[in-house]
Write a protein that holds these residues in place. Structure first.
Motif, mmCIF file in Angstrom:
data_model
loop_
_atom_site.group_PDB
_atom_site.id
_atom_site.type_symbol
_atom_site.label_atom_id
_atom_site.label_comp_id
_atom_site.label_asym_id
_atom_site.label_seq_id
_atom_site.Cartn_x
_atom_site.Cartn_y
_atom_site.Cartn_z
ATOM 1 N N ASN A 173 6.446 23.063 17.647
ATOM 2 C CA ASN A 173 5.899 22.620 16.369
ATOM 3 C C ASN A 173 5.743 21.105 16.461
ATOM 4 O OD1 ASN A 173 5.672 21.973 13.410
ATOM 5 N ND2 ASN A 173 6.074 24.160 13.215
ATOM 6 N N ASN A 205 0.951 33.941 8.079
ATOM 7 C CA ASN A 205 1.350 33.707 9.464
ATOM 8 C C ASN A 205 1.233 32.233 9.845
ATOM 9 O OD1 ASN A 205 -1.456 33.731 9.323
ATOM 10 N ND2 ASN A 205 -1.726 34.698 11.322
ATOM 11 N N LEU A 207 2.353 28.689 11.115
ATOM 12 C CA LEU A 207 3.381 28.212 12.031
ATOM 13 C C LEU A 207 4.438 27.416 11.289
ATOM 14 C CD1 LEU A 207 4.380 27.907 14.938
ATOM 15 C CD2 LEU A 207 2.897 25.914 15.180
ATOM 16 N N ARG A 209 5.829 27.990 8.651
ATOM 17 C CA ARG A 209 6.819 28.829 7.981
ATOM 18 C C ARG A 209 7.880 29.355 8.940
ATOM 19 N NH1 ARG A 209 3.160 32.374 3.664
ATOM 20 N NH2 ARG A 209 2.496 30.595 2.415
ATOM 21 N N ASP A 210 7.702 29.119 10.230
ATOM 22 C CA ASP A 210 8.725 29.507 11.207
ATOM 23 C C ASP A 210 9.759 28.395 11.239
ATOM 24 O OD1 ASP A 210 10.239 29.940 13.551
ATOM 25 O OD2 ASP A 210 8.610 31.117 14.423
ATOM 26 N N THR A 212 12.780 27.998 12.498
ATOM 27 C CA THR A 212 13.404 27.635 13.774
ATOM 28 C C THR A 212 12.495 26.723 14.587
ATOM 29 O OG1 THR A 212 14.636 29.713 13.820
ATOM 30 C CG2 THR A 212 14.404 28.524 15.907
ATOM 31 N N LYS A 213 11.217 27.098 14.706
ATOM 32 C CA LYS A 213 10.273 26.284 15.470
ATOM 33 C C LYS A 213 10.005 24.956 14.783
ATOM 34 C CE LYS A 213 7.824 29.944 17.952
ATOM 35 N NZ LYS A 213 6.515 30.581 18.212
ATOM 36 N N THR A 250 14.559 25.170 4.256
ATOM 37 C CA THR A 250 15.656 26.142 4.368
ATOM 38 C C THR A 250 16.437 26.289 3.073
ATOM 39 O OG1 THR A 250 17.411 24.593 5.071
ATOM 40 C CG2 THR A 250 15.902 25.422 6.771
#
Length: 290
Positions: A173, A205, A207, A209-210, A212-213, A250
């Motif tokens: 990211n 979808n 990116l 929203r990921d 961890t990345k 988070t």
């Protein structure tokens, strides 16, 4: 000056139509629209093919296996024929005068490796927000945070893009922020003072929203900046950015508080204290949790 629009896409059949439509609706339309399909397993590539059959400026590049947005953008840029690369994420849209406005500013700053603009962020559950960076962004500005934000706001000289080797596809990211930092070493980064990009949170979808990345990408870019600059102030500001990510993304308030405390301990300056107070206020707005 010729312009190539570059749009990476994966599994967004309706949104890609809107993105391409915003390219074709430009008052100064791009000379070509390169759509890089990054391993879609739905109707997305067929829809782009149908559009390309009707509009010769649209070119489709297909990857059988997904390699990520950064790799897709690099592939599109490598095949682009334009002097300028205008990147657009498939879930975003441009205002009709976006390219014309950036081209005009590029003529005022002939040494600029890239031109940017403001962004309107459209949220599903709260009021839209407009973000416009200052008129000229420096490398020092970018060492604190990605003040230029989305790739969809970028209008980049192809030769400068190639000089810095494009997007770092190894980053999970923040590859856009990393590229802006590299470009800022080559010259000023002027910004059109208007929100000419509609940044949508409609896609599921994204990116960004990921989590961890997202966090890993920030840590890797932070490490690169620290290796070059090594400043106690920067370290404190990066801790505040970490806190902001936990508040906005988070919702983990205890982690955010630890980073705020670390920032104040490292650099109890007025700048850090003001930002810390601001972040404390954000906790309520974003419903941060223990």
């Amino acid at each position: 000056m010729s312009i190539s629009a570059v749009i990476p896409v994966k599994n967004r059949p309706s949104l890609i139509v809107q993105a391409i439509g915003s390219c074709l609706a430009q008052s100064r339309a791009p000379d070509e629209i390169i759509v890089v399909d990054d391993g879609s397993d739905d109707a997305t590539p067929d829809i782009v093919k149908d559009l390309a059959a009707k509009e010769s400026r649209i070119k489709l590049i297909r990857r059988e296996n997904s390699g990520g947005a950064a790799l897709a953008r690099n592939l599109g840029a490598a095949q682009a024929e334009g002097r300028w690369l205008a990147f657009l994420d498939s879930d975003d849209r441009w205002h009709s005068d976006k390219l014309e406005s950036q081209l005009a500013l590029a003529r005022q700053f002939p040494d600029a490796p890239a031109i940017f603009c403001g962004i309107r962020y459209d949220y599903a559950t709260r009021k839209a927000r407009i973000g416009i960076p200052k008129s000229v962004v420096s490398h020092a500005d970018l060492t604190v945070s990605n003040v230029l934000a989305s790739t969809s706001a970028a209008f980049v000289r192809k030769d400068r893009f190639e000089e810095v080797l494009g997007f770092d596809a190894a980053l999970p990211n923040c590859e856009d922020w990393d590229l802006w930092l590299k470009l800022a070493k080559l010259g000023p980064l002027p910004v059109v003072q208007a929100p000419l990009v509609e940044y949508s949170f409609e896609a599921t979808n994204k990116l960004s929203r990921d989590v961890t990345k997202l966090l890993r990408g920030h840590e890797l870019v932070f490490a690169r900046i620290a290796a070059e600059c090594g400043s106690g102030r920067l370290s404190a500001l990066h801790d505040l950015k970490r806190a902001e990510l936990h508040i906005r993304v988070t919702g983990e308030v205890m982690k955010a508080l630890r980073f705020i405390k670390s920032a104040v301990r490292q650099s109890p300056s007025g700048e850090v204290l003001r930002r810390s107070v601001h972040l404390m206020g954000l906790m309520t707005v974003h419903g941060a949790r223990l």
